[in-house]
Design an enzyme around this catalytic site. Structure first.
Site, PDB file in Angstrom:
ATOM      1  N   ASP A 187       5.637  67.623  -0.228  1.00  0.00           N
ATOM      2  CA  ASP A 187       6.546  67.938   0.881  1.00  0.00           C
ATOM      3  C   ASP A 187       7.722  66.974   0.908  1.00  0.00           C
ATOM      4  O   ASP A 187       7.541  65.751   0.804  1.00  0.00           O
ATOM      5  CB  ASP A 187       5.799  67.796   2.215  1.00  0.00           C
TER       6      ASP A 187
ATOM      7  N   ASP B 244       3.082  66.841   4.374  1.00  0.00           N
ATOM      8  CA  ASP B 244       3.394  65.780   5.338  1.00  0.00           C
ATOM      9  C   ASP B 244       2.458  65.868   6.543  1.00  0.00           C
ATOM     10  O   ASP B 244       2.520  65.040   7.452  1.00  0.00           O
ATOM     11  CB  ASP B 244       4.873  65.796   5.741  1.00  0.00           C
TER      12      ASP B 244
ATOM     13  N   GLU C 101       3.663  80.221   7.549  1.00  0.00           N
ATOM     14  CA  GLU C 101       2.718  79.610   8.495  1.00  0.00           C
ATOM     15  C   GLU C 101       2.794  80.297   9.853  1.00  0.00           C
ATOM     16  O   GLU C 101       3.880  80.432  10.434  1.00  0.00           O
ATOM     17  CB  GLU C 101       3.030  78.113   8.634  1.00  0.00           C
TER      18      GLU C 101
HETATM   19  O1  KIV Z   1       2.091  69.653   5.576  1.00  0.00           O
HETATM   20  C1  KIV Z   1       1.255  70.510   5.246  1.00  0.00           C
HETATM   21  O2  KIV Z   1       0.098  70.231   4.975  1.00  0.00           O
HETATM   22  C2  KIV Z   1       1.707  71.900   5.160  1.00  0.00           C
HETATM   23  C3  KIV Z   1       0.655  72.969   5.118  1.00  0.00           C
HETATM   24  C4  KIV Z   1      -0.075  73.018   6.381  1.00  0.00           C
HETATM   25  C5  KIV Z   1       1.213  74.269   4.706  1.00  0.00           C
HETATM   26  O3  KIV Z   1       2.881  72.148   5.163  1.00  0.00           O
END
Ligand code: KIV
Length: 267
Positions: free
Chosen positions: A86, A47, A184
């Protein structure tokens, strides 16, 4: 690097063999084809597209419809990498909503795994998703969807209580059935300890060099956000010379453990 499709089992086998896993975000079919050919094991339809593609300051405005659309674009372009999508903000606020949202990402979008941010409060959600056949990637440490609560994008796990919570949540997520964990912005020592403790692969971003794999935002590692990419990222076009060269250089650097290196860890 194997030419057969990546699966949950093949990722677990890579961890067991001590082989590092290369992950990149991806939001469209053209890049999906390129990343697939370069041997990236996992493409994350993150996301983060809300910030990278849409220009929002956070990931909060991203909708489920938008995630389904971009996931379908990526799965049309990929044939080998595992595609993780996500679950966007609030789309998994209850287990029932999570099941509906995951079913859209997997049935309409073609994702093979869904990712959600959070620990203890989501254990039942993870159990229910897994019971229905939806593999789950958990995301701990800095959780960007909670930026409004955190008051900014802050490094996590520095104090004892916060490190303990991340440790506990990581193990609990694995026990609930998660197949993958993203950590993260946590200290390298903590991330390494968790990676060595868990049997599922742990993918780090801003979490040092001791994880089982690394993930970066594609546009950051292509140097397309000068001055805005996080300090833990690297512009791989410097070594690679082209877009494909940069992705190749990233895959090699992750595999051999030369990314991240000291400057990207010590911040
Ligand atoms: O949304 C995303 O790209 C992520 C990564 C940075 C791990 O969750």
């Amino acid at each position: 690097m194997s030419a057969s499709p990546t699966t949950v089992a093949s990722l677990a086998a890579m961890k067991a063999r001590g082989e590092r896993i290369a992950v990149l975000t991806c939001y469209d079919a053209t890049f999906a084809r390129l990343l697939d050919e370069a041997g990236v094991e996992v493409m994350l339809v993150g996301d983060s597209l809300g910030m990278v593609l849409q220009g929002h300051p956070t990931t909060v405005p991203v909708t489920l419809d938008q995630m389904v659309y971009h996931t379908a674009c990526v799965t049309r372009g990929s044939s080998r990498a595992l595609v993780v999508a996500d679950l966007p903000f609030m789309s998994y606020a209850t287990p029932e909503r999570a099941l509906e949202s995951a079913s859209r990402l997997m049935q309409e979008g073609g994702a093979q795994m869904v990712k959600l941010e959070g620990g203890e409060p989501y254990l039942d959600t993870v159990r229910q998703l897994v019971a229905q056949g939806a593999p789950v990637c958990a995301h701990l440490g800095l959780q960007p969807q909670s930026v409004n609560q955190l008051g900014g994008y802050r490094f996590q796990g520095r104090d004892h209580a916060s490190a303990e919570r991340i440790r506990h949540d990581a193990l609990a997520m694995q026990d609930a059935g998660a197949s993958l964990l993203v950590l993260e912005c946590v200290p390298q020592a903590l991330a390494g300890e968790i990676a060595r403790t868990l049997t599922i692969p742990v993918i780090g971003i801003g979490a040092g060099a001791e994880c089982d794999g690394q993930v970066l935002v594609l546009q950051d590692m292509l140097g397309l956000n000068p001055g805005r990419a996080p300090r833990f990222s690297r512009d791989f076009t410097v070594a690679g010379g082209s877009v494909r060269g940069a992705v190749d250089a990233y895959v090699v650097a992750v595999r051999e453990g030369s990314f991240p290196s000291a400057p990207e860890i010590a911040y």
